[in-house]
Design a protein around this motif. Structure first.
Motif, mmCIF file in Angstrom:
data_model
loop_
_atom_site.group_PDB
_atom_site.id
_atom_site.type_symbol
_atom_site.label_atom_id
_atom_site.label_comp_id
_atom_site.label_asym_id
_atom_site.label_seq_id
_atom_site.Cartn_x
_atom_site.Cartn_y
_atom_site.Cartn_z
ATOM 1 N N HIS A 165 39.104 -36.338 -2.315
ATOM 2 C CA HIS A 165 39.831 -36.984 -1.776
ATOM 3 C C HIS A 165 38.875 -37.913 -0.126
ATOM 4 C CE1 HIS A 165 40.731 -40.828 -3.938
ATOM 5 N NE2 HIS A 165 41.059 -41.718 -1.867
ATOM 6 N N TRP A 170 44.548 -46.118 -2.424
ATOM 7 C CA TRP A 170 43.540 -45.056 -2.252
ATOM 8 C C TRP A 170 43.659 -43.827 -3.814
ATOM 9 C CZ3 TRP A 170 39.332 -45.969 -0.010
ATOM 10 C CH2 TRP A 170 39.233 -46.487 0.723
ATOM 11 N N GLN A 171 44.746 -44.253 -4.323
ATOM 12 C CA GLN A 171 44.781 -43.495 -5.816
ATOM 13 C C GLN A 171 44.079 -44.144 -6.711
ATOM 14 O OE1 GLN A 171 45.185 -40.065 -6.249
ATOM 15 N NE2 GLN A 171 45.849 -40.417 -8.577
ATOM 16 N N ALA A 175 41.905 -43.472 4.011
ATOM 17 C CA ALA A 175 40.794 -42.751 2.820
ATOM 18 C C ALA A 175 41.964 -41.195 2.704
ATOM 19 C CB ALA A 175 39.805 -42.984 1.322
ATOM 20 N N ARG A 214 45.545 -39.075 1.615
ATOM 21 C CA ARG A 214 46.104 -38.136 0.613
ATOM 22 C C ARG A 214 47.581 -37.326 1.172
ATOM 23 N NH1 ARG A 214 45.102 -40.083 -3.724
ATOM 24 N NH2 ARG A 214 44.212 -37.692 -4.995
ATOM 25 N N SER A 245 34.973 -39.335 0.382
ATOM 26 C CA SER A 245 35.696 -41.132 1.046
ATOM 27 C C SER A 245 34.435 -41.142 2.140
ATOM 28 C CB SER A 245 36.728 -41.640 1.379
ATOM 29 O OG SER A 245 37.602 -40.420 1.759
ATOM 30 N N ARG A 286 39.546 -44.759 -5.714
ATOM 31 C CA ARG A 286 38.713 -43.481 -6.339
ATOM 32 C C ARG A 286 37.084 -43.039 -6.354
ATOM 33 N NH1 ARG A 286 40.760 -41.457 -10.363
ATOM 34 N NH2 ARG A 286 42.296 -43.105 -11.221
#
Length: 456
Positions: free
Chosen positions: A388, A305-306, A417, A421, A392, A311
């Motif tokens: 995020h 997800w990074q 997502a 984080r 998302s 992204r």
């Protein structure tokens, strides 16, 4: 010899060249799409192209087209197949996706590029459809039934050319963002449009009218981009205080004041202020981040997800995949609408999230507790709300609306997502919660627009 044979055939079929399409039979592609709501231009009607060539000119074009088709070779066939791989808008979204995934610059703000290119393609498509069904010009092989075609003939009128209009609109807007590559984009646009002529699906005059239409739409879209505030230079300073983010040259800081597309103003859905960083809630949340038991699975998902795909490109990748599965790649107005709705909502979500971040300037978890070791470098801007989670949630709610049979799956992706984080040690749960709420409200605004855009 082959060209001469077609000249004879054209004489036999000349009488059919004077007859326009007289009815919209069942199965025709979106005969009402020309009246759908547009993003930038006033309406499709306002951009109606001049009338197509006369009947005698059409007969002459058929002769020229027969000669062109007789010279097709393997290279031409390859070009035809490339541009026919999906809807007219498909290759241009894929172009942006490929640049993002390869870390090739698309300006500093990729959401802005997606949004303006997608709006240009959408509005060019709607204007094209308005003219198509106003003039109802037959496709070449519908006039001369013996004219060969390299591809199935679309169930829509011929004039103007949809691929040419879409490609020219996209190429001109991309050239605005990346002027050094303007000639390359223009060459691609011309190849995309002309491929339909070489496939026997459209007349040269359809192609030229499509290019002209796409260019006019792009001019309006570029004019909008020029006054959206994105060229502002930040002259402020980072505020200080016990709960304030610590850093210099914060990323995206000017985006908090850009002009949104549907939101009334950037702070329309601004989250409530975060708690004091010494409050029991925040202390508990920072402890949860610090004590989260990372696993191989949570780590690789956090890294995904990074990644550039996680992204930025994944909503367009899923949209493209599902359009192919549902055969919407054969429906240019629907495809352009999907891309535009995704991209415009993402653009406003980007602005709204920065508004929250640079209203509150809240510190990151590792800045409150130096014992936290983030999994990867922390983005250089404040914590609250989570970009995020905002992005998302917004994108997956749009996708859930557009593809309701995949709603559960894509919403689960959006949740993962946002959660990633926290797993990575760069956000509090309250950032996630605020981002989910913000992204939901923005998506609802765009879905409401879509429910009233005339496409129902």
């Amino acid at each position: 010899m082959r060209a001469h044979r077609y000249q004879v055939l054209l004489a036999l079929f000349a009488i059919s060249a004077v007859a326009p399409l007289t009815a919209h039979a069942d199965g025709w592609i979106e005969p009402n799409a020309g009246s759908w709501r547009t993003w930038v231009i006033p309406s499709g009607t306002d951009f109606r192209v001049p009338p197509p060539p006369t009947h005698s000119e059409t007969r002459s074009e058929l002769g020229a087209l027969a000669g062109l088709l007789s010279q097709n070779d393997a290279k031409v066939q390859q070009q035809i197949e490339y541009w026919d791989a999906g809807a007219p808008s498909y290759r241009w979204i894929e172009l942006i996706n490929a640049r993002v995934l390869a870390n090739v610059p698309t300006t500093a703000y990729t959401p802005r590029v997606y949004a303006y290119v997608a709006m240009a393609m959408h509005d060019a498509t709607i204007a094209t459809w308005e003219s198509k069904y106003f003039y109802n010009r037959r496709r070449p092989s519908q006039i001369d039934h013996r004219l060969p075609t390299e591809l199935p003939v679309p169930a829509s009128p011929s004039y103007p050319a949809e691929h040419a209009a879409t490609a020219q609109a996209a190429a001109a807007v991309l050239a605005y963002f990346l002027p050094d590559e303007g000639p390359a984009f223009q060459a691609m646009a011309e190849q995309a449009g002309w491929s339909r002529v070489l496939a026997g699906l459209q007349f040269p005059s359809d192609y030229y009218a499509g290019l002209a239409l796409g260019r006019k739409v792009a001019e309006r879209v570029i004019a909008k981009a020029q006054v959206d505030g994105s060229d502002a230079i930040w002259t402020g300073s980072v505020p200080t205080g016990p709960c304030n983010w610590i850093g210099t040259n914060p990323g995206n800081v000017t985006a908090a004041n850009w002009t949104p597309l549907l939101l009334t103003y950037p702070g329309m859905f601004r989250p409530a202020p975060p708690p004091d960083c010494s409050s029991p809630q925040v202390l508990a949340e920072v402890a949860a981040v610090k004590n989260f038991a990372r696993t191989f699975t949570t780590n690789y998902k956090a890294y995904y997800w990074q990644s550039p795909e996680g992204r930025g490109t994944y909503p367009y990748i899923y949209a493209g995949k599902w359009m192919f599965e549902d055969r919407l790649d054969q429906n240019p107005p629907r495809a352009a609408r999907i891309y535009a709705l995704l991209a415009t909502a993402a653009y406003d979500a980007f602005i709204a999230s920065q508004d929250g971040k640079f209203t509150y300037w809240y510190l990151r978890p590792h800045q409150l507790d130096p014992g936290i070791a983030p999994l990867f470098p922390v983005p250089n801007f404040p914590s609250y709300p989570s970009n995020h989670s905002t992005f998302s949630t917004n994108s997956t709610e749009i996708l859930a609306y557009l593809f309701p049979t995949r709603a559960d799956f894509i919403r689960a992706q959006g949740k993962e997502a946002g959660d990633s984080r926290i797993w990575a040690g760069i956000h509090y749960q309250m950032d996630n919660v605020a981002g989910v709420a913000l992204g939901t409200l923005i998506s609802q605004t765009f879905i409401h627009w879509a429910l009233n855009d005339g496409s129902q």
